[in-house]
Motif scaffolding. Structure first.
Motif, PDB file in Angstrom:
ATOM      1  N   UNK A   1       0.758  -1.151   0.003  1.00 14.86           N
ATOM      2  CA  UNK A   1      -0.068   0.079   0.010  1.00 14.86           C
ATOM      3  C   UNK A   1       0.913   1.407  -0.107  1.00 14.86           C
ATOM      4  N   UNK A   2       2.013   0.976   0.688  1.00 14.16           N
ATOM      5  CA  UNK A   2       2.852   2.309   0.481  1.00 14.16           C
ATOM      6  C   UNK A   2       3.208   2.735  -1.106  1.00 14.16           C
ATOM      7  N   UNK A   3       3.625   1.590  -1.699  1.00 12.75           N
ATOM      8  CA  UNK A   3       3.733   2.282  -3.259  1.00 12.75           C
ATOM      9  C   UNK A   3       2.768   2.825  -3.932  1.00 12.75           C
ATOM     10  N   UNK A   4       1.354   2.355  -3.514  1.00  7.69           N
ATOM     11  CA  UNK A   4       0.049   2.839  -4.185  1.00  7.69           C
ATOM     12  C   UNK A   4      -0.085   4.349  -3.600  1.00  7.69           C
ATOM     13  N   UNK A   5       0.081   4.441  -2.380  1.00  8.00           N
ATOM     14  CA  UNK A   5      -0.273   5.929  -1.778  1.00  8.00           C
ATOM     15  C   UNK A   5       0.891   6.825  -2.079  1.00  8.00           C
ATOM     16  N   UNK A   6       2.193   6.494  -2.468  1.00  7.03           N
ATOM     17  CA  UNK A   6       3.353   7.317  -2.733  1.00  7.03           C
ATOM     18  C   UNK A   6       3.175   7.554  -4.454  1.00  7.03           C
ATOM     19  N   UNK A   7       2.396   7.045  -5.047  1.00  7.89           N
ATOM     20  CA  UNK A   7       2.336   7.100  -6.439  1.00  7.89           C
ATOM     21  C   UNK A   7       3.485   6.510  -7.188  1.00  7.89           C
ATOM     22  N   UNK A   8       3.937   5.588  -6.676  1.00  8.24           N
ATOM     23  CA  UNK A   8       5.332   4.694  -7.121  1.00  8.24           C
ATOM     24  C   UNK A   8       4.933   3.487  -8.290  1.00  8.24           C
ATOM     25  N   UNK A   9       3.898   3.162  -8.318  1.00  8.08           N
ATOM     26  CA  UNK A   9       3.387   1.985  -9.054  1.00  8.08           C
ATOM     27  C   UNK A   9       3.886   1.906 -10.214  1.00  8.08           C
ATOM     28  N   UNK A  10       4.150   3.029 -11.139  1.00  3.34           N
ATOM     29  CA  UNK A  10       4.844   2.925 -12.403  1.00  3.34           C
ATOM     30  C   UNK A  10       6.300   2.742 -12.467  1.00  3.34           C
ATOM     31  N   UNK A  11       6.757   3.461 -11.338  1.00  8.75           N
ATOM     32  CA  UNK A  11       8.224   3.640 -11.014  1.00  8.75           C
ATOM     33  C   UNK A  11       8.882   2.158 -10.757  1.00  8.75           C
TER      34      UNK A  11
ATOM     35  N   UNK B   1      20.435   2.013  -5.889  1.00  9.40           N
ATOM     36  CA  UNK B   1      20.186   1.279  -6.941  1.00  9.40           C
ATOM     37  C   UNK B   1      19.282   0.125  -7.013  1.00  9.40           C
ATOM     38  N   UNK B   2      18.921  -0.427  -5.991  1.00  6.48           N
ATOM     39  CA  UNK B   2      17.462  -1.165  -5.420  1.00  6.48           C
ATOM     40  C   UNK B   2      16.232  -0.270  -5.431  1.00  6.48           C
ATOM     41  N   UNK B   3      15.165  -1.032  -5.589  1.00  6.87           N
ATOM     42  CA  UNK B   3      13.924  -0.592  -5.326  1.00  6.87           C
ATOM     43  C   UNK B   3      13.870   0.050  -3.844  1.00  6.87           C
ATOM     44  N   UNK B   4      14.302  -0.977  -2.896  1.00  9.18           N
ATOM     45  CA  UNK B   4      14.290  -0.292  -1.569  1.00  9.18           C
ATOM     46  C   UNK B   4      15.078   0.637  -1.096  1.00  9.18           C
ATOM     47  N   UNK B   5      16.378   0.415  -1.540  1.00  8.06           N
ATOM     48  CA  UNK B   5      17.560   1.352  -1.389  1.00  8.06           C
ATOM     49  C   UNK B   5      17.288   2.620  -2.151  1.00  8.06           C
ATOM     50  N   UNK B   6      16.410   2.965  -3.138  1.00  8.62           N
ATOM     51  CA  UNK B   6      16.387   4.108  -3.601  1.00  8.62           C
ATOM     52  C   UNK B   6      15.217   4.750  -3.131  1.00  8.62           C
ATOM     53  N   UNK B   7      14.247   4.028  -2.707  1.00  8.78           N
ATOM     54  CA  UNK B   7      12.709   4.605  -2.474  1.00  8.78           C
ATOM     55  C   UNK B   7      12.194   4.373  -1.204  1.00  8.78           C
ATOM     56  N   UNK B   8      12.735   3.805  -0.118  1.00  8.89           N
ATOM     57  CA  UNK B   8      12.194   3.293   1.085  1.00  8.89           C
ATOM     58  C   UNK B   8      13.193   3.565   2.278  1.00  8.89           C
ATOM     59  N   UNK B   9      12.798   4.199   3.480  1.00  7.98           N
ATOM     60  CA  UNK B   9      13.685   4.315   4.415  1.00  7.98           C
ATOM     61  C   UNK B   9      12.734   3.616   5.708  1.00  7.98           C
ATOM     62  N   UNK B  10      12.171   2.519   5.538  1.00 12.56           N
ATOM     63  CA  UNK B  10      11.622   1.739   6.399  1.00 12.56           C
ATOM     64  C   UNK B  10      11.767   0.341   6.391  1.00 12.56           C
ATOM     65  N   UNK B  11      11.648  -0.212   7.652  1.00  6.03           N
ATOM     66  CA  UNK B  11      11.761  -1.868   7.626  1.00  6.03           C
ATOM     67  C   UNK B  11      10.393  -2.452   7.343  1.00  6.03           C
ATOM     68  N   UNK B  12       9.476  -1.609   7.636  1.00  2.00           N
ATOM     69  CA  UNK B  12       8.170  -2.321   7.197  1.00  2.00           C
ATOM     70  C   UNK B  12       7.582  -1.873   6.120  1.00  2.00           C
ATOM     71  N   UNK B  13       7.498  -0.354   5.804  1.00  2.16           N
ATOM     72  CA  UNK B  13       6.920   0.055   4.555  1.00  2.16           C
ATOM     73  C   UNK B  13       7.939   0.229   3.432  1.00  2.16           C
ATOM     74  N   UNK B  14       8.120  -1.087   3.330  1.00  2.00           N
ATOM     75  CA  UNK B  14       9.377  -1.473   2.235  1.00  2.00           C
ATOM     76  C   UNK B  14       8.988  -1.520   0.708  1.00  2.00           C
ATOM     77  N   UNK B  15       7.614  -1.004   0.302  1.00  2.00           N
ATOM     78  CA  UNK B  15       7.447  -0.972  -1.037  1.00  2.00           C
ATOM     79  C   UNK B  15       7.019  -2.398  -1.755  1.00  2.00           C
TER      80      UNK B  15
END
Ligand code: CMP
Length: 136
Positions: free
Chosen positions: A11-21, A100-114
């Protein structure tokens, strides 16, 4: 060897508008989408999906998070798809995942990790049956 793997754009991916990315990264890698669905799950489905984690301390907030809004579930197919997706996703904790990874580039969380990706062929079979029981 061609494999299938179950991926969730949480859900964090959808909420943050990152589905396309995020989807774009899997597609650009050369993986094929063989099933895809936008849906909101209930707690029982979360428990099925995360059966190996339901007793863990981190599970109640994880359950609340994955049921908190719509997510995108998909099946990706390609050569060594399970390991390839896990490499693209990066380490579980976004704060520690490599750039370079999805989480490494876009997440700052252990739970909301996209993203979620199956961790083995056995998990992939089990998870694909939960999310896409009619997929041939
Ligand atoms: P996922 O790959 O979906 O598998 C289990 C999920 O639990 C993981 O991604 C994270 O979203 C979450 N998770 C794992 N470990 C922790 C933790 N220590 N604290 C909070 N959430 C966690």
């Amino acid at each position: 060897m061609s494999q299938r793997t179950l991926v969730l754009l949480k859900p964090d991916t959808v909420r943050r508008g990152l589905v396309g990315e995020v989807l774009g990264r899997f597609e650009a890698k050369g993986l094929s989408i063989v099933a895809l669905e936008f849906r909101t799950i209930d707690g029982e489905t979360a428990d099925q999906h995360y059966a190996e984690h339901v007793e863990r301390d981190f599970y109640p907030p994880l359950r609340a998070f994955v049921t908190s809004g719509p997510l995108v579930a998909l099946v990706l197919e390609g050569d060594e798809a399970i390991e390839v997706v896990r490499a693209l996703n990066g380490a579980t904790d976004g704060r520690k995942a490599a750039p370079g990874t999805i989480r490494g580039d876009l997440s700052l969380s252990n739970r909301e990790n996209l993203v979620h990706g199956s961790d083995s062929p056995e998990s992939a079979d089990r998870e694909i049956k939960i999310w896409f029981p009619d997929l041939p």
